[in-house]
Scaffold this motif. Structure first.
Motif, PDB file in Angstrom:
ATOM      1  N   PRO A 137      -6.640 -14.980  72.212  1.00  0.00           N
ATOM      2  CA  PRO A 137      -7.248 -13.926  71.410  1.00  0.00           C
ATOM      3  C   PRO A 137      -8.518 -14.444  70.723  1.00  0.00           C
ATOM      4  CG  PRO A 137      -5.036 -14.489  70.588  1.00  0.00           C
ATOM      5  CD  PRO A 137      -5.387 -15.475  71.658  1.00  0.00           C
TER       6      PRO A 137
ATOM      7  N   PHE B 155      -4.627  -3.182  71.601  1.00  0.00           N
ATOM      8  CA  PHE B 155      -3.527  -4.104  71.914  1.00  0.00           C
ATOM      9  C   PHE B 155      -3.865  -5.062  73.051  1.00  0.00           C
ATOM     10  CE2 PHE B 155       0.385  -4.927  74.414  1.00  0.00           C
ATOM     11  CZ  PHE B 155       1.077  -5.664  73.470  1.00  0.00           C
TER      12      PHE B 155
ATOM     13  N   GLY C 211      -1.905  -8.137  73.902  1.00  0.00           N
ATOM     14  CA  GLY C 211      -1.085  -8.430  72.732  1.00  0.00           C
ATOM     15  C   GLY C 211      -1.331  -9.786  72.099  1.00  0.00           C
ATOM     16  N   GLY C 212      -2.451 -10.418  72.432  1.00  0.00           N
ATOM     17  CA  GLY C 212      -2.743 -11.745  71.873  1.00  0.00           C
ATOM     18  C   GLY C 212      -2.774 -11.739  70.348  1.00  0.00           C
TER      19      GLY C 212
ATOM     20  N   ALA D 219      -2.028  -1.753  79.948  1.00  0.00           N
ATOM     21  CA  ALA D 219      -1.831  -2.592  78.754  1.00  0.00           C
ATOM     22  C   ALA D 219      -0.451  -2.286  78.165  1.00  0.00           C
ATOM     23  CB  ALA D 219      -2.932  -2.333  77.727  1.00  0.00           C
TER      24      ALA D 219
ATOM     25  N   GLU E 221      -5.826   6.802  71.910  1.00  0.00           N
ATOM     26  CA  GLU E 221      -7.190   6.350  71.642  1.00  0.00           C
ATOM     27  C   GLU E 221      -7.337   6.024  70.161  1.00  0.00           C
ATOM     28  OE1 GLU E 221      -9.654   9.608  72.778  1.00  0.00           O
ATOM     29  OE2 GLU E 221      -9.193   9.360  74.909  1.00  0.00           O
ATOM     30  N   ILE E 222      -8.211   5.069  69.863  1.00  0.00           N
ATOM     31  CA  ILE E 222      -8.383   4.732  68.447  1.00  0.00           C
ATOM     32  C   ILE E 222      -9.013   5.900  67.677  1.00  0.00           C
ATOM     33  CG2 ILE E 222      -8.300   2.223  68.536  1.00  0.00           C
ATOM     34  CD1 ILE E 222     -11.313   2.125  68.787  1.00  0.00           C
TER      35      ILE E 222
ATOM     36  N   LEU F  24     -12.892  -4.815  70.160  1.00  0.00           N
ATOM     37  CA  LEU F  24     -13.417  -3.734  71.013  1.00  0.00           C
ATOM     38  C   LEU F  24     -13.703  -4.159  72.452  1.00  0.00           C
ATOM     39  CD1 LEU F  24     -15.871  -2.410  68.299  1.00  0.00           C
ATOM     40  CD2 LEU F  24     -13.702  -1.352  68.967  1.00  0.00           C
ATOM     41  N   GLY F  25     -13.996  -3.170  73.256  1.00  0.00           N
ATOM     42  CA  GLY F  25     -14.441  -3.423  74.627  1.00  0.00           C
ATOM     43  C   GLY F  25     -13.307  -3.540  75.611  1.00  0.00           C
ATOM     44  N   VAL F  26     -13.618  -4.160  76.752  1.00  0.00           N
ATOM     45  CA  VAL F  26     -12.619  -4.265  77.818  1.00  0.00           C
ATOM     46  C   VAL F  26     -11.847  -5.569  77.708  1.00  0.00           C
ATOM     47  CG1 VAL F  26     -13.552  -2.742  79.595  1.00  0.00           C
ATOM     48  CG2 VAL F  26     -14.509  -5.014  79.318  1.00  0.00           C
TER      49      VAL F  26
ATOM     50  N   GLN G 246      -8.629  -5.999  82.668  1.00  0.00           N
ATOM     51  CA  GLN G 246      -9.413  -4.846  83.138  1.00  0.00           C
ATOM     52  C   GLN G 246     -10.610  -5.340  83.964  1.00  0.00           C
ATOM     53  OE1 GLN G 246     -10.061  -3.051  79.299  1.00  0.00           O
ATOM     54  NE2 GLN G 246      -8.426  -1.559  79.564  1.00  0.00           N
TER      55      GLN G 246
ATOM     56  N   ARG H 199     -15.755 -15.489  76.685  1.00  0.00           N
ATOM     57  CA  ARG H 199     -15.924 -14.149  76.144  1.00  0.00           C
ATOM     58  C   ARG H 199     -16.270 -14.176  74.644  1.00  0.00           C
ATOM     59  NH1 ARG H 199     -12.154 -10.489  74.147  1.00  0.00           N
ATOM     60  NH2 ARG H 199     -12.925  -8.366  74.289  1.00  0.00           N
TER      61      ARG H 199
HETATM   62  C1  LIG Z   1     -10.703  -6.770  74.166  1.00  0.00           C
HETATM   63  S1  LIG Z   1      -9.205  -6.028  74.594  1.00  0.00           S
HETATM   64  C2  LIG Z   1      -8.127  -6.475  73.295  1.00  0.00           C
HETATM   65  C3  LIG Z   1      -7.460  -7.795  73.506  1.00  0.00           C
HETATM   66  C4  LIG Z   1      -6.370  -8.072  72.510  1.00  0.00           C
HETATM   67  N1  LIG Z   1      -6.882  -8.210  71.160  1.00  0.00           N
HETATM   68  C5  LIG Z   1      -5.578  -9.303  72.890  1.00  0.00           C
HETATM   69  O1  LIG Z   1      -5.611 -10.301  72.133  1.00  0.00           O
HETATM   70  O2  LIG Z   1      -4.918  -9.294  73.921  1.00  0.00           O
HETATM   71  C6  LIG Z   1      -9.516  -4.366  74.239  1.00  0.00           C
HETATM   72  C7  LIG Z   1      -8.364  -3.429  74.531  1.00  0.00           C
HETATM   73  O3  LIG Z   1      -8.575  -2.269  73.764  1.00  0.00           O
HETATM   74  C8  LIG Z   1      -8.402  -1.128  74.538  1.00  0.00           C
HETATM   75  N2  LIG Z   1      -9.336  -0.142  74.009  1.00  0.00           N
HETATM   76  C9  LIG Z   1     -10.685  -0.217  74.000  1.00  0.00           C
HETATM   77  N3  LIG Z   1     -11.201   0.874  73.444  1.00  0.00           N
HETATM   78  C10 LIG Z   1     -10.153   1.646  73.075  1.00  0.00           C
HETATM   79  C11 LIG Z   1     -10.039   2.905  72.437  1.00  0.00           C
HETATM   80  N4  LIG Z   1     -11.133   3.594  72.092  1.00  0.00           N
HETATM   81  N5  LIG Z   1      -8.816   3.401  72.187  1.00  0.00           N
HETATM   82  C12 LIG Z   1      -7.700   2.688  72.538  1.00  0.00           C
HETATM   83  N6  LIG Z   1      -7.747   1.515  73.166  1.00  0.00           N
HETATM   84  C13 LIG Z   1      -8.952   0.992  73.427  1.00  0.00           C
HETATM   85  C14 LIG Z   1      -8.706  -1.531  75.958  1.00  0.00           C
HETATM   86  O4  LIG Z   1      -7.987  -0.720  76.859  1.00  0.00           O
HETATM   87  C15 LIG Z   1      -8.259  -2.988  75.979  1.00  0.00           C
HETATM   88  O5  LIG Z   1      -6.952  -3.107  76.430  1.00  0.00           O
END
Ligand SMILES: C[S@@+](CC[C@H](N)C(=O)[O-])C[C@H]1O[C@@H](n2cnc3c(N)ncnc32)[C@H](O)[C@@H]1O
Length: 309
Positions: free
Chosen positions: A8, A31, A34-35, A59, A79-80, A103-105, A109, A297
């Motif tokens: 994470p 999530f 889940g890190g 996820a 969605e957030i 945020l982001g991918v 993904q 990243r």
């Molecule tokens: C960068 S990853 C998060 C990694 C996470 N913190 C970890 O440690 O495993 C971003 C995740 O947020 C989700 N995501 C991005 N924008 C989102 C939104 N607007 N609503 C819900 N989920 C979102 C994506 O699908 C992705 O799984």
């Protein structure tokens, strides 16, 4: 982009930034795998609570039983931008002690060709975090107006070569559908100058289309405004962004929400509804060299922290 699925980003600063109380109620809005959630849970006692959200069904499906069986933990597909609804349904408005948005991918993904995010791996040109809703990148490119396409590439990709790329995409779609990631990468590459590129010529185009297809900036603006309403006094907001547009939105939101309303600026007795709702905590936190070494990243990550007043 090379990345590490299990690390994470900015974990230490996030845990410190959230100022976790063992019996507090926390939200991990992104999530992923889940890190962060796993580490937040480790800091919570038996009365603590963590609600995690992700829009990506993969996820949700990948969450390990060690988390999903934990009575303190709940994973919500959504969605957030629906934050207030999700929190309201649980009668937790004004009771959240900390929120995290990374945020982001996610790495999976990007890494899985079938998701269509990567110009490095050929796959269907999809790019949706939630493949069950909205429009795929291929469908979007089939109908988008050339002017809008240029705007998206310029604004979300900060792409200098916008007119040539947009023209090449429109010319290509007139010949037939653009349905594969490798096909789009080739169109962009052929429309780009051959010299002086430090990154793959399709990097910015893919980023821009991804942001548009997922409405990422609208999601961020919506969730920031709602965050303030779900937090209790003293609660912490942590936002990790990976490009300047997201960071600018977060920075401005925190700055503007930390200011007194103009009409009451400098006055002694400001009514509560006009008092600043946030307090900025420090400057943007960046990853150090050793973190970047194990997780590329993290290079572009900016963590901003604010406290509900
Ligand atoms: C960068 S990853 C998060 C990694 C996470 N913190 C970890 O440690 O495993 C971003 C995740 O947020 C989700 N995501 C991005 N924008 C989102 C939104 N607007 N609503 C819900 N989920 C979102 C994506 O699908 C992705 O799984």
């Amino acid at each position: 982009m090379s990345s590490n699925a299990h690390v994470p980003v900015l974990l230490g600063p996030v845990l410190e930034g959230l100022k976790i109380k063992p019996d507090g109620c926390y939200v991990d809005g992104t999530f992923g795998r889940g890190g962060h959630s796993r580490e937040i849970l480790k800091q919570l006692g038996s009365d603590g609570r963590l609600i995690a959200i992700d829009r990506d069904p993969q996820a949700i499906a990948s969450a390990p039983v060690s988390l999903t069986d934990d009575p303190r933990f709940e994973l919500v597909r959504g969605e957030i931008a629906q934050l207030e609804t999700i929190i309201g349904e649980r009668e937790l408005i004004g009771k959240v002690d900390g929120l995290l948005f990374d945020l982001g991918v996610s790495s999976p993904q990007l890494d899985e060709a079938d998701r269509g995010f990567s110009f490095m791996r050929d796959g269907p040109l999809d790019m949706r975090m939630d493949p069950d809703s909205g429009t795929s990148a291929s469908e979007w490119l089939a109908t988008v107006d050339e002017r809008e396409l240029k705007q998206v590439l310029r604004k979300y990709g900060e792409e200098n070569n916008t007119p040539r790329i947009a023209r090449a995409i429109v010319a290509a779609r007139n010949e037939g559908p653009i349905s594969r990631t490798a096909q789009l990468a080739r169109i962009v590459e052929e429309a780009s100058p051959k010299r002086g590129q430090k990154i793959h010529p399709a990097t910015k185009t893919f980023q821009a289309i991804r942001i548009a297809v997922n409405g990422e900036l609208d999601q961020l603006e919506a969730v920031l405004a709602q965050s303030v309403n779900v937090m209790r006094k003293g609660a912490r907001l942590c936002v990790i962004s990976f490009h300047s547009l997201e960071d600018r939105i977060t920075k401005r939101f925190i700055r503007d929400t930390s200011r007194e309303t103009e009409q009451y600026r400098g006055m002694p007795d400001v009514p509560e509804e006009f008092q600043p709702k946030l307090r900025t905590i420090g400057k943007a936190v960046r990853a150090n060299e050793s973190e970047i070494e194990v997780n590329r990243r993290a290079r572009s990550a900016h963590l901003r922290i604010a406290e509900r007043t």
